[in-house]
Design a protein around this motif. Structure first.
Motif, PDB file in Angstrom:
ATOM      1  N   GLN A  35      -9.748   8.310  30.492  1.00 38.38           N
ATOM      2  CA  GLN A  35      -9.863   7.298  29.460  1.00 38.38           C
ATOM      3  C   GLN A  35     -10.313   5.969  30.045  1.00 38.38           C
ATOM      4  O   GLN A  35      -9.793   5.522  31.066  1.00 38.38           O
ATOM      5  N   GLY A  36     -11.261   5.321  29.393  1.00 36.72           N
ATOM      6  CA  GLY A  36     -11.718   4.027  29.876  1.00 36.72           C
ATOM      7  C   GLY A  36     -13.014   3.616  29.221  1.00 36.72           C
ATOM      8  O   GLY A  36     -13.434   4.183  28.208  1.00 36.72           O
ATOM      9  N   VAL A  37     -13.660   2.610  29.796  1.00 38.41           N
ATOM     10  CA  VAL A  37     -14.897   2.061  29.249  1.00 38.41           C
ATOM     11  C   VAL A  37     -15.929   1.970  30.363  1.00 38.41           C
ATOM     12  O   VAL A  37     -15.632   1.492  31.466  1.00 38.41           O
ATOM     13  N   LEU A  38     -17.145   2.430  30.080  1.00 37.19           N
ATOM     14  CA  LEU A  38     -18.248   2.336  31.031  1.00 37.19           C
ATOM     15  C   LEU A  38     -19.123   1.144  30.658  1.00 37.19           C
ATOM     16  O   LEU A  38     -19.539   1.000  29.516  1.00 37.19           O
ATOM     17  N   VAL A  39     -19.407   0.282  31.650  1.00 41.02           N
ATOM     18  CA  VAL A  39     -20.295  -0.863  31.461  1.00 41.02           C
ATOM     19  C   VAL A  39     -21.495  -0.667  32.380  1.00 41.02           C
ATOM     20  O   VAL A  39     -21.336  -0.518  33.595  1.00 41.02           O
ATOM     21  N   GLN A  40     -22.691  -0.649  31.808  1.00 40.56           N
ATOM     22  CA  GLN A  40     -23.904  -0.416  32.585  1.00 40.56           C
ATOM     23  C   GLN A  40     -24.601  -1.749  32.839  1.00 40.56           C
ATOM     24  O   GLN A  40     -25.015  -2.427  31.903  1.00 40.56           O
ATOM     25  N   LEU A  41     -24.725  -2.104  34.121  1.00 37.68           N
ATOM     26  CA  LEU A  41     -25.293  -3.380  34.524  1.00 37.68           C
ATOM     27  C   LEU A  41     -26.371  -3.151  35.577  1.00 37.68           C
ATOM     28  O   LEU A  41     -26.611  -2.026  35.996  1.00 37.68           O
ATOM     29  N   SER A  42     -26.994  -4.232  36.025  1.00 37.98           N
ATOM     30  CA  SER A  42     -28.024  -4.115  37.061  1.00 37.98           C
ATOM     31  C   SER A  42     -27.375  -3.848  38.414  1.00 37.98           C
ATOM     32  O   SER A  42     -26.416  -4.532  38.789  1.00 37.98           O
ATOM     33  N   PRO A  43     -27.873  -2.868  39.174  1.00 35.46           N
ATOM     34  CA  PRO A  43     -27.292  -2.577  40.496  1.00 35.46           C
ATOM     35  C   PRO A  43     -27.328  -3.777  41.438  1.00 35.46           C
ATOM     36  O   PRO A  43     -26.482  -3.909  42.317  1.00 35.46           O
ATOM     37  N   SER A  44     -28.302  -4.674  41.261  1.00 31.59           N
ATOM     38  CA  SER A  44     -28.436  -5.819  42.156  1.00 31.59           C
ATOM     39  C   SER A  44     -27.303  -6.820  41.998  1.00 31.59           C
ATOM     40  O   SER A  44     -27.110  -7.686  42.864  1.00 31.59           O
TER      41      SER A  44
ATOM     42  N   ILE B  68     -10.591  -1.080  38.136  1.00 29.63           N
ATOM     43  CA  ILE B  68     -12.045  -1.156  38.006  1.00 29.63           C
ATOM     44  C   ILE B  68     -12.705  -0.426  39.165  1.00 29.63           C
ATOM     45  O   ILE B  68     -12.227  -0.482  40.302  1.00 29.63           O
ATOM     46  N   ILE B  69     -13.750   0.310  38.851  1.00 27.06           N
ATOM     47  CA  ILE B  69     -14.596   0.929  39.865  1.00 27.06           C
ATOM     48  C   ILE B  69     -15.968   0.280  39.740  1.00 27.06           C
ATOM     49  O   ILE B  69     -16.654   0.455  38.728  1.00 27.06           O
ATOM     50  N   LEU B  70     -16.347  -0.489  40.760  1.00 26.25           N
ATOM     51  CA  LEU B  70     -17.634  -1.178  40.751  1.00 26.25           C
ATOM     52  C   LEU B  70     -18.658  -0.301  41.462  1.00 26.25           C
ATOM     53  O   LEU B  70     -18.805  -0.353  42.688  1.00 26.25           O
ATOM     54  N   GLY B  71     -19.346   0.529  40.713  1.00 28.48           N
ATOM     55  CA  GLY B  71     -20.330   1.427  41.301  1.00 28.48           C
ATOM     56  C   GLY B  71     -21.527   0.663  41.837  1.00 28.48           C
ATOM     57  O   GLY B  71     -22.040  -0.246  41.177  1.00 28.48           O
TER      58      GLY B  71
ATOM     59  N   TYR C 251     -10.485   1.110  33.408  1.00 31.66           N
ATOM     60  CA  TYR C 251      -9.501   2.069  32.902  1.00 31.66           C
ATOM     61  C   TYR C 251      -8.093   1.541  33.172  1.00 31.66           C
ATOM     62  O   TYR C 251      -7.887   0.698  34.058  1.00 31.66           O
ATOM     63  N   PRO C 252      -7.100   2.018  32.403  1.00 34.75           N
ATOM     64  CA  PRO C 252      -5.717   1.589  32.638  1.00 34.75           C
ATOM     65  C   PRO C 252      -5.252   2.045  34.015  1.00 34.75           C
ATOM     66  O   PRO C 252      -5.524   3.170  34.425  1.00 34.75           O
ATOM     67  N   THR C 253      -4.564   1.178  34.732  1.00 34.82           N
ATOM     68  CA  THR C 253      -4.049   1.544  36.048  1.00 34.82           C
ATOM     69  C   THR C 253      -3.029   2.669  35.898  1.00 34.82           C
ATOM     70  O   THR C 253      -2.034   2.509  35.184  1.00 34.82           O
ATOM     71  N   PRO C 254      -3.263   3.823  36.528  1.00 32.27           N
ATOM     72  CA  PRO C 254      -2.319   4.949  36.389  1.00 32.27           C
ATOM     73  C   PRO C 254      -0.963   4.598  36.981  1.00 32.27           C
ATOM     74  O   PRO C 254      -0.880   4.006  38.062  1.00 32.27           O
ATOM     75  N   GLY C 255       0.099   4.961  36.247  1.00 28.10           N
ATOM     76  CA  GLY C 255       1.442   4.655  36.716  1.00 28.10           C
ATOM     77  C   GLY C 255       1.828   5.459  37.928  1.00 28.10           C
ATOM     78  O   GLY C 255       2.322   4.946  38.917  1.00 28.10           O
ATOM     79  N   HIS C 256       1.566   6.773  37.897  1.00 25.80           N
ATOM     80  CA  HIS C 256       1.923   7.635  39.029  1.00 25.80           C
ATOM     81  C   HIS C 256       1.027   8.859  39.006  1.00 25.80           C
ATOM     82  O   HIS C 256       0.812   9.474  37.970  1.00 25.80           O
TER      83      HIS C 256
ATOM     84  N   SER D  86      -6.925  12.005  32.851  1.00 24.67           N
ATOM     85  CA  SER D  86      -5.841  11.670  31.940  1.00 24.67           C
ATOM     86  C   SER D  86      -6.389  11.468  30.538  1.00 24.67           C
ATOM     87  O   SER D  86      -7.284  10.649  30.316  1.00 24.67           O
ATOM     88  N   LEU D  87      -5.872  12.218  29.587  1.00 22.59           N
ATOM     89  CA  LEU D  87      -6.279  12.074  28.181  1.00 22.59           C
ATOM     90  C   LEU D  87      -5.151  11.504  27.334  1.00 22.59           C
ATOM     91  O   LEU D  87      -5.144  11.631  26.118  1.00 22.59           O
ATOM     92  N   GLU D  88      -4.185  10.858  28.011  1.00 23.07           N
ATOM     93  CA  GLU D  88      -3.079  10.231  27.287  1.00 23.07           C
ATOM     94  C   GLU D  88      -3.593   9.048  26.465  1.00 23.07           C
ATOM     95  O   GLU D  88      -4.513   8.341  26.894  1.00 23.07           O
ATOM     96  N   PRO D  89      -3.027   8.820  25.270  1.00 28.92           N
ATOM     97  CA  PRO D  89      -3.457   7.671  24.452  1.00 28.92           C
ATOM     98  C   PRO D  89      -3.261   6.358  25.210  1.00 28.92           C
ATOM     99  O   PRO D  89      -2.277   6.176  25.925  1.00 28.92           O
ATOM    100  N   VAL D  90      -4.220   5.461  25.049  1.00 29.71           N
ATOM    101  CA  VAL D  90      -4.165   4.160  25.705  1.00 29.71           C
ATOM    102  C   VAL D  90      -3.526   3.156  24.759  1.00 29.71           C
ATOM    103  O   VAL D  90      -3.912   3.051  23.598  1.00 29.71           O
TER     104      VAL D  90
END
Length: 272
Positions: free
Chosen positions: A147-156, A174-177, A185-190, A201-205
């Protein structure tokens, strides 16, 4: 008829001269600009020879490595390097491999033999594994992400760092590709590390987590609109300065400009 109005705010003057007077400043060129007439340099990507003069073929920054000169385009598709962190989306399931969209010129390839199966099993892949590939990843899936949100930006705009995975103090991760795909995405508890393999994880956010993620998403878009490098510190500062405003208001031009200006000022103060 309701109208949305904002009163002017007192802003501290920001001097950007220090940012442009540094010794490591890189030259900006446009196609046709002569980079050098010295014949002792070697021609790299983004350049060509014109009457024995090294000339830029693209708009970007001039980079010099010993005698090699190349021009790094300001806006381009992702060119992967060893060690890059990328976020990718499955486009096709093929025999013993997946094709992955990674914002590069060509689709990338993820081999079945290169993935950790659920449970972290280390064994040779069988014909049964090949038949069940779609149970792991299918068309449209983001690799190993829930679960989360994808943001598409310029690689530069993504700053290269030692780590691109960050658990922010605001409660989201956050994963900065390096390829410009940013995952919030929500920080996983454990999560049991010994499980290995796929973890989706498909748990409701919760509503509070969704608000934090939405605020981060709008902050990323604001920073990108003003060409500010994206890394954990710049994103966190922008998030902090956005707090007085509602999430939907962050993308208003005047609010965006104010938040980004304050972020740039704090980054410059930090750098000294």
């Amino acid at each position: 008829m309701a109208a949305d109005m904002r009163l002017p705010v007192i802003r501290k003057p920001v001097s950007l001269t220090s940012a442009f007077d540094r010794k490591d400043r890189k030259d900006l060129v446009v196609p046709g600009d002569v980079i050098t007439s010295d014949t002792g340099f070697m021609r790299g990507h983004g350049t060509y020879m014109d009457e024995e003069k090294l000339t830029a073929s693209v708009a970007g920054e001039v980079e010099r490595v010993d005698k090699l000169i190349c021009v790094k385009p300001l806006k381009t598709r992702f060119n992967g390097e060893v060690g890059d962190v990328v976020v990718g989306r499955i486009t096709e399931v093929q025999q013993k491999r997946w094709k992955v969209e990674t914002n590069s010129r060509l689709d990338s390839v993820l081999l079945l033999s290169s993935v950790n199966l659920p449970g972290g099993e280390l064994r040779r892949r069988s014909a049964e594994d090949e038949l069940t590939m779609r149970e792991y990843l299918q068309e449209g899936d983001l690799i190993s992400l829930g679960q989360g949100v994808l943001v598409q930006l310029s690689p530069s705009l993504v700053k290269r760092q030692k780590t691109h995975f960050h658990n922010l103090p605001c409660g989201a991760s956050i994963i900065l590709g390096n390829n410009g795909f940013v995952w919030l995405y929500p920080t996983p508890g454990h999560q049991e590390e010994e499980a290995g393999g796929f973890y989706t994880s498909l748990e409701p956010v919760s509503l509070s987590d969704r608000e934090v993620i939405s605020r981060l998403r709008n902050c990323l878009l604001a920073l990108a609109a003003h060409k500010v490098l994206l890394y954990d510190t710049s994103v966190l500062y922008c998030y902090e300065f956005s707090q007085p405003h509602q999430v939907k208001d962050i993308l208003k031009p005047e609010v965006m400009e104010e938040i980004v200006m304050l972020t740039q000022q704090k980054l410059m103060e930090q750098e000294g």
